[in-house]
Scaffold this motif. Structure first.
Motif, PDB file in Angstrom:
ATOM      1  N   CYS A   1       0.849  -1.201   0.000  1.00  0.00           N
ATOM      2  CA  CYS A   1       0.000   0.000   0.000  1.00  0.00           C
ATOM      3  C   CYS A   1       0.879   1.243   0.000  1.00  0.00           C
ATOM      4  O   CYS A   1       1.072   1.900   1.024  1.00  0.00           O
ATOM      5  CB  CYS A   1      -0.932  -0.021   1.212  1.00  0.00           C
ATOM      6  N   ARG A   2       1.402   1.568  -1.167  1.00  0.00           N
ATOM      7  CA  ARG A   2       2.307   2.712  -1.299  1.00  0.00           C
ATOM      8  C   ARG A   2       1.500   3.989  -1.488  1.00  0.00           C
ATOM      9  O   ARG A   2       0.573   4.026  -2.316  1.00  0.00           O
ATOM     10  CB  ARG A   2       3.259   2.488  -2.475  1.00  0.00           C
ATOM     11  N   PRO A   3       1.822   5.041  -0.748  1.00  0.00           N
ATOM     12  CA  PRO A   3       1.017   6.272  -0.799  1.00  0.00           C
ATOM     13  C   PRO A   3       0.776   6.796  -2.212  1.00  0.00           C
ATOM     14  O   PRO A   3      -0.330   7.256  -2.517  1.00  0.00           O
ATOM     15  CB  PRO A   3       1.839   7.260   0.037  1.00  0.00           C
TER      16      PRO A   3
ATOM     17  N   GLU B   1      -1.577   5.105  11.544  1.00  0.00           N
ATOM     18  CA  GLU B   1      -1.800   6.549  11.449  1.00  0.00           C
ATOM     19  C   GLU B   1      -0.484   7.314  11.371  1.00  0.00           C
ATOM     20  O   GLU B   1      -0.342   8.263  10.583  1.00  0.00           O
ATOM     21  CB  GLU B   1      -2.616   7.030  12.647  1.00  0.00           C
ATOM     22  N   THR B   2       0.491   6.906  12.158  1.00  0.00           N
ATOM     23  CA  THR B   2       1.799   7.559  12.122  1.00  0.00           C
ATOM     24  C   THR B   2       2.467   7.364  10.757  1.00  0.00           C
ATOM     25  O   THR B   2       3.039   8.299  10.193  1.00  0.00           O
ATOM     26  CB  THR B   2       2.702   6.995  13.228  1.00  0.00           C
ATOM     27  N   ALA B   3       2.382   6.156  10.234  1.00  0.00           N
ATOM     28  CA  ALA B   3       3.038   5.840   8.967  1.00  0.00           C
ATOM     29  C   ALA B   3       2.430   6.597   7.793  1.00  0.00           C
ATOM     30  O   ALA B   3       3.152   7.083   6.915  1.00  0.00           O
ATOM     31  CB  ALA B   3       2.972   4.337   8.714  1.00  0.00           C
ATOM     32  N   TYR B   4       1.106   6.709   7.784  1.00  0.00           N
ATOM     33  CA  TYR B   4       0.425   7.331   6.640  1.00  0.00           C
ATOM     34  C   TYR B   4      -0.022   8.769   6.899  1.00  0.00           C
ATOM     35  O   TYR B   4      -0.579   9.417   6.018  1.00  0.00           O
ATOM     36  CB  TYR B   4      -0.777   6.481   6.228  1.00  0.00           C
ATOM     37  N   LYS B   5       0.218   9.239   8.131  1.00  0.00           N
ATOM     38  CA  LYS B   5      -0.098  10.619   8.510  1.00  0.00           C
ATOM     39  C   LYS B   5      -1.588  10.942   8.371  1.00  0.00           C
ATOM     40  O   LYS B   5      -1.981  12.076   8.092  1.00  0.00           O
ATOM     41  CB  LYS B   5       0.736  11.611   7.686  1.00  0.00           C
ATOM     42  N   GLN B   6      -2.429   9.950   8.609  1.00  0.00           N
ATOM     43  CA  GLN B   6      -3.883  10.119   8.605  1.00  0.00           C
ATOM     44  C   GLN B   6      -4.520   8.860   9.181  1.00  0.00           C
ATOM     45  O   GLN B   6      -3.919   7.784   9.129  1.00  0.00           O
ATOM     46  CB  GLN B   6      -4.412  10.381   7.201  1.00  0.00           C
ATOM     47  N   LYS B   7      -5.679   9.037   9.758  1.00  0.00           N
ATOM     48  CA  LYS B   7      -6.351   7.894  10.358  1.00  0.00           C
ATOM     49  C   LYS B   7      -6.893   6.971   9.275  1.00  0.00           C
ATOM     50  O   LYS B   7      -7.465   7.432   8.284  1.00  0.00           O
ATOM     51  CB  LYS B   7      -7.513   8.361  11.252  1.00  0.00           C
ATOM     52  N   PRO B   8      -6.731   5.666   9.451  1.00  0.00           N
ATOM     53  CA  PRO B   8      -7.290   4.737   8.470  1.00  0.00           C
ATOM     54  C   PRO B   8      -8.803   4.609   8.619  1.00  0.00           C
ATOM     55  O   PRO B   8      -9.377   4.919   9.666  1.00  0.00           O
ATOM     56  CB  PRO B   8      -6.603   3.412   8.817  1.00  0.00           C
TER      57      PRO B   8
ATOM     58  N   ARG C   1     -15.079  12.647  -0.525  1.00  0.00           N
ATOM     59  CA  ARG C   1     -14.093  13.625  -0.036  1.00  0.00           C
ATOM     60  C   ARG C   1     -13.619  13.272   1.369  1.00  0.00           C
ATOM     61  O   ARG C   1     -12.496  13.622   1.751  1.00  0.00           O
ATOM     62  CB  ARG C   1     -14.698  15.032  -0.045  1.00  0.00           C
ATOM     63  N   GLU C   2     -14.451  12.569   2.152  1.00  0.00           N
ATOM     64  CA  GLU C   2     -14.102  12.256   3.528  1.00  0.00           C
ATOM     65  C   GLU C   2     -13.064  11.139   3.647  1.00  0.00           C
ATOM     66  O   GLU C   2     -12.422  11.010   4.683  1.00  0.00           O
ATOM     67  CB  GLU C   2     -15.363  11.847   4.307  1.00  0.00           C
ATOM     68  N   ILE C   3     -12.923  10.335   2.603  1.00  0.00           N
ATOM     69  CA  ILE C   3     -11.973   9.223   2.696  1.00  0.00           C
ATOM     70  C   ILE C   3     -10.846   9.373   1.665  1.00  0.00           C
ATOM     71  O   ILE C   3     -10.142   8.405   1.379  1.00  0.00           O
ATOM     72  CB  ILE C   3     -12.676   7.855   2.544  1.00  0.00           C
ATOM     73  N   ARG C   4     -10.677  10.560   1.117  1.00  0.00           N
ATOM     74  CA  ARG C   4      -9.570  10.780   0.187  1.00  0.00           C
ATOM     75  C   ARG C   4      -8.233  10.668   0.907  1.00  0.00           C
ATOM     76  O   ARG C   4      -8.070  11.155   2.025  1.00  0.00           O
ATOM     77  CB  ARG C   4      -9.690  12.155  -0.470  1.00  0.00           C
ATOM     78  N   PHE C   5      -7.290  10.042   0.258  1.00  0.00           N
ATOM     79  CA  PHE C   5      -5.920   9.963   0.791  1.00  0.00           C
ATOM     80  C   PHE C   5      -5.294  11.343   0.653  1.00  0.00           C
ATOM     81  O   PHE C   5      -5.262  11.932  -0.427  1.00  0.00           O
ATOM     82  CB  PHE C   5      -5.123   8.932   0.009  1.00  0.00           C
ATOM     83  N   ARG C   6      -4.772  11.860   1.757  1.00  0.00           N
ATOM     84  CA  ARG C   6      -4.125  13.178   1.737  1.00  0.00           C
ATOM     85  C   ARG C   6      -2.636  13.006   1.431  1.00  0.00           C
ATOM     86  O   ARG C   6      -1.885  12.464   2.232  1.00  0.00           O
ATOM     87  CB  ARG C   6      -4.298  13.902   3.084  1.00  0.00           C
ATOM     88  N   HIS C   7      -2.234  13.457   0.281  1.00  0.00           N
ATOM     89  CA  HIS C   7      -0.832  13.324  -0.160  1.00  0.00           C
ATOM     90  C   HIS C   7      -0.009  14.526   0.294  1.00  0.00           C
ATOM     91  O   HIS C   7      -0.525  15.611   0.473  1.00  0.00           O
ATOM     92  CB  HIS C   7      -0.786  13.183  -1.678  1.00  0.00           C
TER      93      HIS C   7
END
Length: 237
Positions: A118-120, A154-161, A231-237
């Motif tokens: 699961c690469r950002p 959350e730490t790894a992806y900088k957002q809550k899953p 919009r609520e579940i978009r991955f924030r890059h």
């Protein structure tokens, strides 16, 4: 036997065949949720669906997103993941990836396994954690393992899953434990799910036996609840 009796016998035989046929033989007559509502719909897939005709799915305007199984536990990788995510993107779907959580498996191994797949840069949607088993642990030990893992994700992806679980599993083991996370709840009934603590539900997986052109056999289908949207579940890059 006269003609009238032959016709009656044929009619009775036809009715008996219809009534005795397996339920899936009649599912073509079933009006699916996306045919009757205006909510945003999507699907989730793994290797169980086999080869998928992504071009056909991409042409289906009722399916806005797809979640793909990436990993499970500390070392399992879904064999169709890489092909599926490449083709899903190619044909215009919004894509997210999920990890099946194994509570007794070493947490850092699970995170490394998930992050390798699961690469950002490949993600349109939040990573999703599939929570379906306590793995034989006590509820306290299970929740301790889960919450530690969610913090790591959350730490790894900088957002809550996004978290996926069933109504009954949530009500038994997770009430009050995961209040700050968006939820996809599985409940295969005609009624919308309601959790025992009246938690807000972002998404509802309403069937595990959906059909869609481009996939042979069953597929899990979900939709957003109420006014919730992509919009609520978009991955924030």
């Amino acid at each position: 036997m006269n003609t009238f009796k032959i016709k009656i016998l044929a009619l009775v035989t036809s009715l008996l065949f219809i009534l005795s046929a397996p339920s899936h033989a009649q599912e073509g007559l079933y009006v699916q949720c996306e045919d009757t509502c205006s909510h945003i719909h999507g699907i989730d897939l793994s290797h169980y669906q086999g080869d998928v005709f992504w071009e056909t799915i991409g042409d289906n305007s009722k399916m806005a997103y797809v979640y793909l199984k990436a990993t499970e536990g500390g070392d399992h990788i879904d064999k169709m993941y890489q092909l599926n995510i490449n083709l899903a993107h190619k044909y215009g779907l919004k894509v997210g990836s999920y990890h099946f959580f194994r509570p007794k498996t070493q947490l850092d191994k699970q995170l490394a396994n998930f992050m390798e797949q699961c690469r950002p840069g490949d993600q349109d949607l939040l990573p999703m954690i599939d929570i379906e088993t306590k793995g034989g642990l006590s509820t306290e030990a299970f929740c301790d393992s889960l919450l530690k893992f969610l913090d790591m994700v959350e730490t790894a992806y900088k957002q809550k899953p996004l978290l996926y679980t069933g109504t009954n599993f949530y009500n038994r083991y997770l009430v009050g434990k995961i209040n700050n996370y968006p939820l996809m709840i599985a409940q295969y009934t005609e009624q919308e799910p309601v959790l025992c603590d009246d938690r807000d539900i972002t998404m509802w997986q309403y069937t595990g036996k959906g059909h869609i052109n481009g996939i042979n056999g069953y597929v899990d289908k979900s939709r957003f609840m109420g006014r919730h949207g992509l919009r609520e579940i978009r991955f924030r890059h």
